[in-house]
Design an enzyme around this catalytic site. Structure first.
Site, PDB file in Angstrom:
ATOM      1  N   MET A   1       0.848  -1.203   0.000  1.00 56.55           N
ATOM      2  CA  MET A   1       0.000   0.000   0.000  1.00 56.55           C
ATOM      3  C   MET A   1       0.879   1.248   0.000  1.00 56.55           C
ATOM      4  O   MET A   1       1.052   1.903   1.019  1.00 56.55           O
ATOM      5  CB  MET A   1      -0.905  -0.014   1.247  1.00 56.55           C
ATOM      6  CG  MET A   1      -1.663  -1.322   1.413  1.00 56.55           C
ATOM      7  SD  MET A   1      -2.815  -1.318   2.820  1.00 56.55           S
ATOM      8  CE  MET A   1      -1.689  -1.233   4.206  1.00 56.55           C
ATOM      9  N   ASP A   2       1.400   1.573  -1.166  1.00 57.86           N
ATOM     10  CA  ASP A   2       2.385   2.648  -1.273  1.00 57.86           C
ATOM     11  C   ASP A   2       1.725   3.925  -1.795  1.00 57.86           C
ATOM     12  O   ASP A   2       0.919   3.882  -2.718  1.00 57.86           O
ATOM     13  CB  ASP A   2       3.487   2.181  -2.249  1.00 57.86           C
ATOM     14  CG  ASP A   2       4.746   3.001  -2.126  1.00 57.86           C
ATOM     15  OD1 ASP A   2       5.683   2.733  -2.893  1.00 57.86           O
ATOM     16  OD2 ASP A   2       4.801   3.905  -1.276  1.00 57.86           O
ATOM     17  N   GLY A   3       2.087   5.069  -1.209  1.00 57.07           N
ATOM     18  CA  GLY A   3       1.652   6.335  -1.790  1.00 57.07           C
ATOM     19  C   GLY A   3       0.842   7.253  -0.894  1.00 57.07           C
ATOM     20  O   GLY A   3       0.442   8.331  -1.326  1.00 57.07           O
TER      21      GLY A   3
END
Lengths: 297, 248
Positions: A86-88
């Site tokens: 879950m990047d960003g």
């Protein structure tokens, strides 16, 4: 103007459409070029009201809903285990001039929706990788929400010893309370290192050899698999890995377990990853031919 | 000019699809694929990429039909013997060759050819080529665990405590640093049990071109994207290094 359907004295923040900057597309990238307008409440109060809605109406995403699958998807070809990096969140907040806690809160929203979809569409295990436990801005609220979902089993992998003690206890209690549930399993990787997972498995094996429980000759892939932290599930190997925000690497998430996993790297930042993006990923997954090193059929 | 990768690894996918596409006979795809290997190696060594690794034959590939396995073994033996010749690419560029994997699984003639090639190139020191045959990452890790445990027992250590360094030194791939880029052709985006341990922070590039058709532009694109993502890695790598160090 979209609204959450909740009476709120606090004005909703309209998030503008952000189209992808043009990057050459390979088959890896999502083909979605339009994103739906999403309203993000910038206040904790509104999110709290949403939770009330869940508990008051007794709505449970896991309860026996066989929602129709979007066109093009087949139930039989659904991945059993989906993993997500879950990047960003931080970048999403920065782009809007918001504090990073807003990014994490928006990220939690994405995760809730994903859990709901996985339950409805017959995915049995979802493993999520948060880069740091900062992502859990209001841990008690999140754990309470998860516990309110019927039939969901919560497991945590990684090194929770660095977390605040009350959070560690919260996690242990949640794992204990839900361990008999079998509809759906959520594995949360907190301070998890794929390399360390393999090392600790090896340490466990070395100990067993020393104690005479296991012979040197018995050491094989099955034994390693049993010692890995993913031994909390019957399906330790993800079929599909999704990573948001355009980074093309695994970053020391599950390593052993990703041996045959299909990777799907997408441009949208995690808070912007919703149903449409997930359908894209599942559609691409179902189209792919999995050969496991053997011949094409 | 930006930073150059020190190590590029290739998963050479698409030979059979290429053969089908061009209506070639069985096995011809692999032969054309070998030409692509030679040209990729040239690009790498010309640019100054010191380490190259190729996934030539997985333990899983033994599951294929006996005819295909046999023809692959014969092709490998032929090409390995070609490597030792004076005019071969490895001698032109001073490349030391390693055969990485569970070599006991190979047929005798192939294994012997591999050992001869490793001996013949042992003095080369400008670059390294690691050819993964009879290899899977999980097999490599299991072997490393076995050897680490055995070593601890032999030294009669009272606490056979396995550390990161023990595992790493017993990996077949200890002959090279971790790859900076893994390129897998034909649009497939998975590792298929290749360098799982070593790819933890590696940039993964998955062009849709079939392996025999890979060319300079794909190679350059991979390098450019590696450079673009490089500064991100430096930032994140520091954060993640802390996680690694604390555990060991």
């Amino acid at each position: 103007m979209l609204s959450l359907g909740v009476n709120s004295p606090i004005p909703n923040t309209l998030v503008p459409l952000i189209l992808n900057p043009s990057r050459p597309k390979t088959r890896l990238f999502s083909s979605v070029s339009l994103r739906k307008l999403r309203v993000k409440a910038s206040s904790a109060e509104v999110a709290f009201k949403e939770e009330e809605k869940y508990s008051n109406e007794g709505v449970s995403p896991t309860r026996g809903l066989s929602e129709e699958l979007p066109p093009g998807l087949s139930r039989e070809a659904m991945p059993k285990h989906v993993a997500v990096i879950m990047d960003g969140n931080a970048r999403w907040a920065r782009q809007r001039g918001l504090p990073s806690s807003e990014g994490h809160q928006a990220g939690v929203q994405s995760l809730r929706e994903l859990i709901e979809l996985c339950c409805k569409w017959g995915i049995k295990v979802l493993t999520v990788f948060a880069f740091s436990y900062d992502n859990w801005v209001r841990p008690k609220v999140e754990v309470d929400f998860l516990m309110s979902l019927e039939g969901i089993r919560i497991s945590v992998i990684g090194d929770s010893s660095k977390l605040p003690t009350n959070l560690q206890k919260l996690i242990r209690d949640a794992e204990e309370a839900t361990k008999e549930n079998s509809n759906f399993q959520l594995i949360v990787a907190v301070s998890y290192s794929g390399k360390y997972d393999i090392i600790q498995a090896c340490k466990g094996i070395a100990q067993k050899v020393k104690e005479g429980v296991v012979e040197l000759d018995d050491i094989d892939e099955t034994l390693v698999e049993q010692e890995l932290e993913t031994n909390c599930t019957d399906h330790p190997y993800p079929d599909l890995l999704i990573r948001t925000s355009g980074e093309l690497r695994v970053s020391n998430f599950l390593l052993w377990q990703l041996a045959y996993t299909e990777f799907f790297f997408v441009q949208p930042l995690w808070p912007d990853f919703g149903k449409d993006e997930f359908v894209d990923a599942l559609t691409a997954f179902q189209k792919r031919q999995r050969r496991y090193g053997g011949r094409d059929s | 000019m930006g930073p150059l990768p020190n190590h590029i690894a290739f998963i050479m996918d698409g030979n059979r699809r290429y053969a089908k596409k061009l209506n070639l006979i069985d096995g011809a795809g692999h032969k054309v694929g070998f030409l692509a290997v030679t040209s990729m190696l040239k690009f790498c060594y010309e640019l100054g990429v010191r380490n190259v690794t190729i996934y030539a034959f997985s333990i899983d590939n033994f599951k294929r039909s006996p005819e295909e396995v046999q023809s692959l073994m014969e092709l490998m033996q032929e090409k390995i013997e070609g490597l030792i010749k004076d005019e071969s690419i490895v001698n032109c560029y001073g490349v030391r060759v390693y055969f990485v994997g569970n070599l006991k699984l190979l047929s005798e003639p192939v294994r012997l050819a591999a050992e001869r090639a490793m001996l013949a190139t042992a003095k080369n020191s400008k670059a390294v080529l690691s050819i993964c045959v009879a290899y899977t990452s999980t097999n490599e890790i299991v072997n490393a665990v076995e050897e680490s445990v055995e070593e601890k027992i032999e030294h009669h250590e009272s606490e056979p405590l396995i550390k990161l360094v023990d595992i790493e030194k017993h990996m077949y791939m200890a002959v090279a640093p971790d790859p900076d880029i893994i390129i897998r052709t034909s649009g497939e985006a998975r590792l298929s049990n290749f360098l799982l341990w070593q790819s933890a922070f590696c940039y993964l590039y998955s062009p849709s071109v079939l392996w025999p058709e890979i060319g300079l532009r794909h190679f350059l694109w991979a390098i450019l994207n590696f450079q673009r993502h490089h500064s991100y890695l430096n930032k994140k790598g520091e954060q993640l290094q802390h996680l690694l160090q604390d555990g060991f």
